[in-house]
Motif scaffolding. Structure first.
Motif, mmCIF file in Angstrom:
data_model
loop_
_atom_site.group_PDB
_atom_site.id
_atom_site.type_symbol
_atom_site.label_atom_id
_atom_site.label_comp_id
_atom_site.label_asym_id
_atom_site.label_seq_id
_atom_site.Cartn_x
_atom_site.Cartn_y
_atom_site.Cartn_z
ATOM 1 N N VAL A 1 0.901 -1.536 0.268
ATOM 2 C CA VAL A 1 -0.607 -0.211 0.039
ATOM 3 C C VAL A 1 1.163 0.941 0.087
ATOM 4 O O VAL A 1 1.918 1.331 0.955
ATOM 5 N N VAL B 1 -2.774 5.978 1.364
ATOM 6 C CA VAL B 1 -4.634 5.704 2.280
ATOM 7 C C VAL B 1 -5.113 6.753 1.899
ATOM 8 O O VAL B 1 -4.530 7.755 3.067
ATOM 9 N N LEU C 1 -6.878 3.913 -1.589
ATOM 10 C CA LEU C 1 -5.888 3.660 -1.454
ATOM 11 C C LEU C 1 -5.161 3.641 -3.223
ATOM 12 O O LEU C 1 -5.526 2.272 -4.029
ATOM 13 N N VAL D 1 -2.020 1.097 -4.711
ATOM 14 C CA VAL D 1 -1.494 -0.148 -4.582
ATOM 15 C C VAL D 1 -0.114 -0.549 -5.118
ATOM 16 O O VAL D 1 -1.047 0.577 -6.972
ATOM 17 N N VAL E 1 -2.174 -7.125 -3.012
ATOM 18 C CA VAL E 1 -3.175 -6.242 -2.337
ATOM 19 C C VAL E 1 -4.277 -6.681 -2.187
ATOM 20 O O VAL E 1 -5.145 -5.876 -3.431
ATOM 21 N N VAL F 1 -8.076 -5.757 2.791
ATOM 22 C CA VAL F 1 -8.800 -4.832 2.550
ATOM 23 C C VAL F 1 -9.529 -4.797 3.274
ATOM 24 O O VAL F 1 -9.503 -4.097 4.256
#
Length: 73
Positions: A31, A34, A45, A47, A53, A58
């Motif tokens: 990540v 955010v 977010l 990534v 991810v 999450v």
């Protein structure tokens, strides 16, 4: 280049809520940034690799913070 993931989060009402979600999600490997908004009930977010991810990771992080989330885009 980053991929942006967006989620709707329910139950957040204040800055403390935002910080709880932010801390849990930022701890996920991969990540980069955010953004959390209690007012909008949103989580975004960026990534590096969306295959690393996962939505499950999450959602589990948001759950760990005490809230519920669903993927929006």
């Amino acid at each position: 280049m980053f991929t942006t993931l967006s989620y709707s989060v329910t139950g957040m009402t204040c800055a403390h809520c935002e910080n709880a979600v932010r801390q849990e999600v930022e701890a996920l490997q991969g990540v980069q940034s955010v953004e959390v908004s209690a007012a909008r009930g949103s989580l975004r977010l960026d990534v590096e690799d969306p295959q690393k991810v996962t939505d499950d990771a999450v959602l589990a992080a948001v759950d760990e913070a005490g809230y519920q989330a669903v993927r929006t885009a």
